[in-house]
Motif scaffolding. Sequence first.
Motif, short mmCIF file in Angstrom:
data_model
loop_
_atom_site.label_atom_id
_atom_site.label_comp_id
_atom_site.label_asym_id
_atom_site.label_seq_id
_atom_site.Cartn_x
_atom_site.Cartn_y
_atom_site.Cartn_z
N LEU A 139 -18.84 -28.59 22.59
CA LEU A 139 -19.09 -29.93 22.06
C LEU A 139 -19.61 -29.89 20.61
N ARG A 140 -20.07 -28.73 20.22
CA ARG A 140 -20.54 -28.53 18.85
C ARG A 140 -20.02 -27.18 18.39
N ILE A 141 -19.11 -27.23 17.42
CA ILE A 141 -18.43 -26.02 16.96
C ILE A 141 -19.02 -25.60 15.62
N GLY A 142 -19.50 -24.36 15.58
CA GLY A 142 -20.00 -23.80 14.32
C GLY A 142 -18.92 -23.01 13.62
N MET A 143 -18.89 -23.13 12.30
CA MET A 143 -17.90 -22.43 11.48
C MET A 143 -18.63 -21.63 10.41
N ALA A 144 -18.31 -20.34 10.34
CA ALA A 144 -18.94 -19.44 9.36
C ALA A 144 -17.86 -18.88 8.45
N LEU A 145 -18.00 -19.15 7.14
CA LEU A 145 -17.05 -18.67 6.14
C LEU A 145 -17.75 -17.61 5.30
N ASP A 146 -17.13 -16.43 5.20
CA ASP A 146 -17.67 -15.35 4.39
C ASP A 146 -16.59 -14.90 3.41
N TYR A 147 -16.76 -15.29 2.15
CA TYR A 147 -15.76 -14.94 1.12
C TYR A 147 -15.68 -13.43 0.93
N ASP A 148 -16.84 -12.78 0.91
CA ASP A 148 -16.87 -11.35 0.60
C ASP A 148 -16.15 -10.53 1.68
N LYS A 149 -16.41 -10.85 2.95
CA LYS A 149 -15.75 -10.13 4.04
C LYS A 149 -14.35 -10.65 4.32
N GLY A 150 -14.04 -11.83 3.82
CA GLY A 150 -12.73 -12.42 4.09
C GLY A 150 -12.58 -12.85 5.53
N THR A 151 -13.61 -13.54 6.05
CA THR A 151 -13.58 -13.94 7.46
C THR A 151 -13.89 -15.43 7.60
N LEU A 152 -13.32 -16.02 8.62
CA LEU A 152 -13.63 -17.39 9.03
C LEU A 152 -13.84 -17.35 10.54
N SER A 153 -15.07 -17.58 10.98
CA SER A 153 -15.44 -17.44 12.40
C SER A 153 -15.78 -18.79 12.99
#
Length: 688
Positions: A626-640
Motif C-alpha cells: 500500500l506504500r511503495i518506497g523507491m530508492a534511486l542511486d545514480y552512483d551505483k546505477g540502481t533503482l530499487s
Amino acid sequence: MDLFGGTLDVITEEMTVSDDEDRVEDRPTAFMDKYIENTTMHATGVQATVPVSSFQRFSVDTNESLHFEPFIPEGEENELTPGNDDVFLTENQDESKELMEGRTAQSESDSPDAYCTDCQTPTHAFKKPTGPHKNHRVILMKKAAQEIKNDISKTRSKLEEKITQMENFVSNLEEIFITVEENFGRQEQNLEQHYNDVLQTLAHRYDERASAQEDEKKIKLESLYNQLIGCGKMMDDSKELIEQAQALYRNENKYAFLQRVMPIMKRIEGLAKEEVDLKIATSLEFDVPAADLSDVKQMMDTINAVPAPSAPVMNPQIPNSATCTSLRVCWSLFSDDTVEYYELYSRPIFEDITVESDLEASKVKVKETHYTVTDLLSNAQYEFWVTATNTTGISPASEKAVYMTVPSPPVIKPRECTSCPEAALIRWDSGNTNPVDSYTLELIEMGAESSTSTATESIVAIPTCECLIQLQPGKCYLIYVRAVNIGGPSERSQSFTVSTTGTLFHLMEDTAHPCLSVSEDGFTMFYTDEELPLSEMVFGDNTFARCVAVLGDLIPVRARHYWEVEVDPHTEYRIGVAYEDTQRNAYLGGNNSSWCMRHVLTPSRHKYEFLHNGWSPDIRITSHPLRIGMALDYDKGTLSFFNADLGQHLFTFQCQFLHYVHPCFALDNPGALALKNGIKAPHYVTLV
C-alpha cells in the motif's frame, strides 16, 4: 594564625633562583622567620628594618575580589628598602616575575640579558633590584627586541601610508599639471581667436571706409571733369564766334556785311546774356564720418568676460549607485568653465516609442555635478542629460545617458524547486521587464535551538533563474534571491525554506495527460471516472498522449534519493523514473528511456511487473503493498522498489543512467496516487 587582626588563610609558595643556580632556597620559610622576628621587635618597641613580606592580607568575610596588598607596619613606610623580592622590580608584577624567571646572566662578565626601556641600554636582570635601573622598566632582551620590532613595524606602516599618500598627491599634482596645460592651451586659443576676430573686424571696417572714400573721390572728379568740359565748350564757341565777327568786319563788301552781320550779332548778344557759372561744382574736402567702433570695443571686452560653458559630459552609471526608487547621476565639465548652476533633465524609457515621445522631461536645478533623483520606478530605465548656465549664457545640452534603478525582488517558485540530502535546485521568476545582469542567492542555515541564524552564505553571478546549490544533509535552510543590474542588488525575495532530510520534488502539470488532475500542493494525481471527449482533450508538445501519466521534477544531483508512493490495491498504476526526452506517445516501461513498476488487476490475482524496454522478469509478490518506497542511486546505477510498510525489498533495476531522470507516474484506470517525499530514507534501503 592571626596577624594584626587579620586571618591568614592563603600562603603562596615562591621559589627564587639564587646567584648560584645549583642552590635553591625556600624563600617563604626565611621570610616567615624574618616576619615573626620583626613583629616581635615591633611589639617590644625595638626599631628594626622590616623587609617586605610576600604574604598578603585580605578580608575573608566580604565578597571583595582577592586583591592582595603587601603588609607594611604603621609608621615604617618610609624606612623600607627594597629587597630581592621580584614583586618590587617593576610596577607590573607579571612582567617582573617574567624578568626574574627568564634571566640568564649571573655576573657582570656575562652578556646582558635585559634591556632598560627608560635608558634604552642593555643591562643585567639581577641588577634590577639594587642597580641604577631599579625604578626603570627593565624587560628581557628577547621581549625588548620584539617590542622594538613591533615599533619598527608600526613606524614602517605609518611611513608606507605616508608614501602612499605622497604618491597619490604626486599623481594628483601630475593631473593638475596636465589640467593647467590644457586650460592654458584652451585660453591661448580663445585669446588668439578673439584678437583674430577683432583684427578681422577692423580690416573689414577699413575696407568699407576706403571703398566709401574711393567712391566719393570718383564722384568729385567726375563733377569737376563735366564742369571743365562745359567751360571748354563755351570757350570754343566764344572763340569761333569772335573769329567769325572779325572776318565779317574786314569784309569790304557792305552788302554782304549787312546780310551776314545780323545773325552773328544775335548769337553774340545771346552768348553775352548767358550767365557763366564759375563756381566749383564739388567740395574739395572729403567727408570724415565718425568711427563707430562699439562692436570692436564689445569684442575687446569679451576677451576678459566669462565665456559660456561648454556642453557637460554625462558620466556612465556607477555600479551599485541606485536603489529601487532612486538614482545617483554624475556628470563632468571642463575645469576652466565657470558655472552658476546646472539643469538636469530626465525622462523614463519605455518600449513604446510613441508613449516616450509624448512624455515631458522633468527638470531640476542643481549646484553640484551630481544629484540623487528620487521617486522612480524599480527596474526602470531613465535617460538623463544636463546643461550648464552662467552669466554669459547656457551651454549646449550634453549627450543623453541611460541609467537603471535596481530590479524588483525575484519571486521564488516553490512548485519548481527540488531538494535532496546533499543539494537543492532553486528556481525563481525575475518579474522584471528590463534586463537583469545576474542573480545572487543567499542561504542561512537554521540552528536546532533557534529559528534564526546570522551566518549567511551567498552565491553570486548566477546568470539564469535557477541554481543548484550544495548543502549539508539533515539541515534546514532559509533561501533568498536578489536580482542584480548595474544599479545594484534588489531587495531580498520572500524566504523559501529548504530541508535536506530527504528528496523533495513536485508533479509537473505541464507534462500531465489531459485526463489527469494534479492537486494544488503538487503531491497527488487523480484520474476520474468521467470520460473526456477526444475533442476536449488538449495535448501539448510536452504532455503524455497515450499513457495517462505525469512526470515529477528532474532530480539533477548524482546521489542517493528516496521517496514513497501511496497506492490503492484496486488501482492499476505505473511508477518509476524516465529520461526527460522519453516518448510521450508510448507507455511507461515500454521503451528504453523509462523504468517502472506496474500493477495490473486480473480476475485471478494482482500482477506486478517491473518493466524496461517492454521486458519484465517473472516476479511474484504475495503481500500487496500500500506504500511503495523507491530508492534511486545514480552512483551505483540502481533503482530499487520496496514495500515500505514491511521494509521488504521487491526488485532492483541495474542500469547506468546516462542522463538525469524524472520520477514518473501513470494510472491505467481511474484512481489516485499520492507522493510522500522529503523524508529520510529508512535503514533497510542501504542494505540492498
